[in-house]
Design a protein around this motif. Structure first.
Motif, mmCIF file in Angstrom:
data_model
loop_
_atom_site.group_PDB
_atom_site.id
_atom_site.type_symbol
_atom_site.label_atom_id
_atom_site.label_comp_id
_atom_site.label_asym_id
_atom_site.label_seq_id
_atom_site.Cartn_x
_atom_site.Cartn_y
_atom_site.Cartn_z
ATOM 1 N N THR A 56 0.844 -1.188 0.000
ATOM 2 C CA THR A 56 0.000 0.000 0.000
ATOM 3 C C THR A 56 0.878 1.237 0.000
ATOM 4 O O THR A 56 1.828 1.339 0.777
ATOM 5 C CB THR A 56 -0.900 0.013 1.252
ATOM 6 O OG1 THR A 56 -1.623 -1.217 1.302
ATOM 7 C CG2 THR A 56 -1.884 1.154 1.209
ATOM 8 N N ASP A 58 0.678 5.410 0.317
ATOM 9 C CA ASP A 58 -0.214 6.511 0.660
ATOM 10 C C ASP A 58 0.242 7.774 -0.070
ATOM 11 O O ASP A 58 1.232 7.768 -0.803
ATOM 12 C CB ASP A 58 -0.307 6.713 2.176
ATOM 13 C CG ASP A 58 1.007 7.127 2.804
ATOM 14 O OD1 ASP A 58 1.995 7.326 2.078
ATOM 15 O OD2 ASP A 58 1.041 7.244 4.042
ATOM 16 N N ASN A 59 -0.488 8.858 0.126
ATOM 17 C CA ASN A 59 -0.178 10.099 -0.589
ATOM 18 C C ASN A 59 1.177 10.679 -0.215
ATOM 19 O O ASN A 59 1.763 11.426 -0.991
ATOM 20 C CB ASN A 59 -1.283 11.131 -0.327
ATOM 21 C CG ASN A 59 -2.542 10.801 -1.091
ATOM 22 O OD1 ASN A 59 -2.493 10.333 -2.218
ATOM 23 N ND2 ASN A 59 -3.684 11.025 -0.479
ATOM 24 N N LYS A 116 -1.491 -1.200 -4.091
ATOM 25 C CA LYS A 116 -2.715 -0.441 -3.845
ATOM 26 C C LYS A 116 -2.326 1.008 -3.606
ATOM 27 O O LYS A 116 -1.546 1.311 -2.709
ATOM 28 C CB LYS A 116 -3.433 -1.025 -2.629
ATOM 29 C CG LYS A 116 -4.783 -0.456 -2.368
ATOM 30 C CD LYS A 116 -5.432 -1.212 -1.222
ATOM 31 C CE LYS A 116 -6.828 -0.728 -0.974
ATOM 32 N NZ LYS A 116 -7.475 -1.477 0.098
ATOM 33 N N PRO A 118 -3.861 5.312 -3.937
ATOM 34 C CA PRO A 118 -5.027 6.165 -4.168
ATOM 35 C C PRO A 118 -4.993 6.732 -5.584
ATOM 36 O O PRO A 118 -3.922 6.926 -6.165
ATOM 37 C CB PRO A 118 -4.882 7.262 -3.117
ATOM 38 C CG PRO A 118 -3.435 7.297 -2.786
ATOM 39 C CD PRO A 118 -2.936 5.900 -2.976
ATOM 40 N N SER A 119 -6.159 6.994 -6.124
ATOM 41 C CA SER A 119 -6.212 7.508 -7.496
ATOM 42 C C SER A 119 -5.677 8.930 -7.585
ATOM 43 O O SER A 119 -5.356 9.392 -8.673
ATOM 44 C CB SER A 119 -7.644 7.438 -8.030
ATOM 45 O OG SER A 119 -8.500 8.187 -7.188
ATOM 46 N N SER A 120 -5.544 9.620 -6.461
ATOM 47 C CA SER A 120 -5.010 10.988 -6.481
ATOM 48 C C SER A 120 -3.487 11.018 -6.588
ATOM 49 O O SER A 120 -2.906 12.066 -6.844
ATOM 50 C CB SER A 120 -5.460 11.735 -5.228
ATOM 51 O OG SER A 120 -4.971 11.082 -4.071
ATOM 52 N N ILE A 145 -6.251 0.471 -7.884
ATOM 53 C CA ILE A 145 -6.452 1.897 -7.679
ATOM 54 C C ILE A 145 -7.816 2.076 -7.035
ATOM 55 O O ILE A 145 -8.841 1.893 -7.680
ATOM 56 C CB ILE A 145 -6.395 2.674 -9.017
ATOM 57 C CG1 ILE A 145 -5.123 2.330 -9.785
ATOM 58 C CG2 ILE A 145 -6.522 4.164 -8.789
ATOM 59 C CD1 ILE A 145 -3.854 2.761 -9.124
ATOM 60 N N ASP A 146 -7.835 2.370 -5.753
ATOM 61 C CA ASP A 146 -9.090 2.597 -5.067
ATOM 62 C C ASP A 146 -8.829 3.325 -3.764
ATOM 63 O O ASP A 146 -7.714 3.718 -3.475
ATOM 64 C CB ASP A 146 -9.841 1.284 -4.840
ATOM 65 C CG ASP A 146 -9.016 0.244 -4.102
ATOM 66 O OD1 ASP A 146 -9.480 -0.873 -3.951
ATOM 67 O OD2 ASP A 146 -7.904 0.566 -3.657
ATOM 68 N N ARG A 147 -9.872 3.482 -2.981
ATOM 69 C CA ARG A 147 -9.761 4.218 -1.714
ATOM 70 C C ARG A 147 -8.899 3.419 -0.739
ATOM 71 O O ARG A 147 -8.926 2.198 -0.709
ATOM 72 C CB ARG A 147 -11.146 4.456 -1.133
ATOM 73 C CG ARG A 147 -12.017 5.297 -2.012
ATOM 74 C CD ARG A 147 -13.285 5.690 -1.300
ATOM 75 N NE ARG A 147 -13.943 4.584 -0.641
ATOM 76 C CZ ARG A 147 -14.983 3.938 -1.118
ATOM 77 N NH1 ARG A 147 -15.495 4.272 -2.271
ATOM 78 N NH2 ARG A 147 -15.541 2.937 -0.439
ATOM 79 N N LEU A 148 -8.186 4.146 0.099
ATOM 80 C CA LEU A 148 -7.322 3.500 1.077
ATOM 81 C C LEU A 148 -8.046 3.223 2.384
ATOM 82 O O LEU A 148 -7.500 2.583 3.256
ATOM 83 C CB LEU A 148 -6.096 4.371 1.354
ATOM 84 C CG LEU A 148 -5.097 4.427 0.227
ATOM 85 C CD1 LEU A 148 -3.967 5.377 0.577
ATOM 86 C CD2 LEU A 148 -4.517 3.058 -0.059
ATOM 87 N N ASP A 149 -9.288 3.708 2.534
ATOM 88 C CA ASP A 149 -9.981 3.506 3.797
ATOM 89 C C ASP A 149 -10.594 2.118 3.904
ATOM 90 O O ASP A 149 -11.185 1.784 4.902
ATOM 91 C CB ASP A 149 -11.067 4.571 3.990
ATOM 92 C CG ASP A 149 -12.089 4.574 2.860
ATOM 93 O OD1 ASP A 149 -11.851 3.895 1.845
ATOM 94 O OD2 ASP A 149 -13.115 5.266 3.004
#
Length: 150
Positions: A56, A58-59, A116, A118-120, A145-149
């Motif tokens: 995973t 993250d941003n 995995k 985030p799409s941003s 590519i999807d939400r990390l929550d």
């Protein structure tokens, strides 16, 4: 001297037959196309496969392996590479074969890794993570590519 003339009667007969055929076939074509649209996936609490490895991102560029948090980032991936190498070596020792290859002549050790992100997140960091994961010997590498929550 007589001039030759082209007899167009057979040509007109063929054209009339084609016209009648097209007039009959045209109303028989389907008026609409039925398409099955996939519905929204439902999270029914199913657990991922036991051999699934998910990296995973993250941003901020931090990396996690199966929600295992260690001090690794895109700029310093050595810890992730070391951990993936350890997992793959352990799988070779335990003969953790990929599904469907256990009973074949050349069974393949399960080295599938999902990334995995985030799409941003920009494409460049994700491509770097793909290179990092491949350098550890993972194959195939897939993207999520999807939400990390979740």
């Amino acid at each position: 001297m007589n001039r030759p003339e082209i007899n167009v009667t057979p040509l007109i007969d063929v054209l009339l037959v084609l016209l009648i055929i097209f007039m009959i076939v045209t109303p028989m074509k389907p008026a609409k196309i039925e398409a099955k649209i996939p519905r929204e996936p439902v999270n029914d609490g199913a657990e991922p496969p036991p051999l699934a490895l998910v990296v995973t991102v993250d941003n901020a560029g931090r990396l996690q392996l199966n929600k295992e948090d260690f001090q690794s980032s895109i700029d310093k991936p050595e810890v992730l590479i070391t951990r993936l190498n350890e997992i793959f070596q352990q799988r070779e020792i335990n003969r953790a074969y990929a599904a469907g290859t256990e009973n074949t002549a050349n069974p393949r050790i399960e080295k599938t890794v999902f990334i995995k992100a985030p799409s941003s997140l920009a494409y460049g960091p994700v491509a770097s993570v793909v290179d990092i994961v491949r350098s550890s010997g993972a194959t195939p590498v897939s993207l999520q590519i999807d939400r990390l929550d979740q």
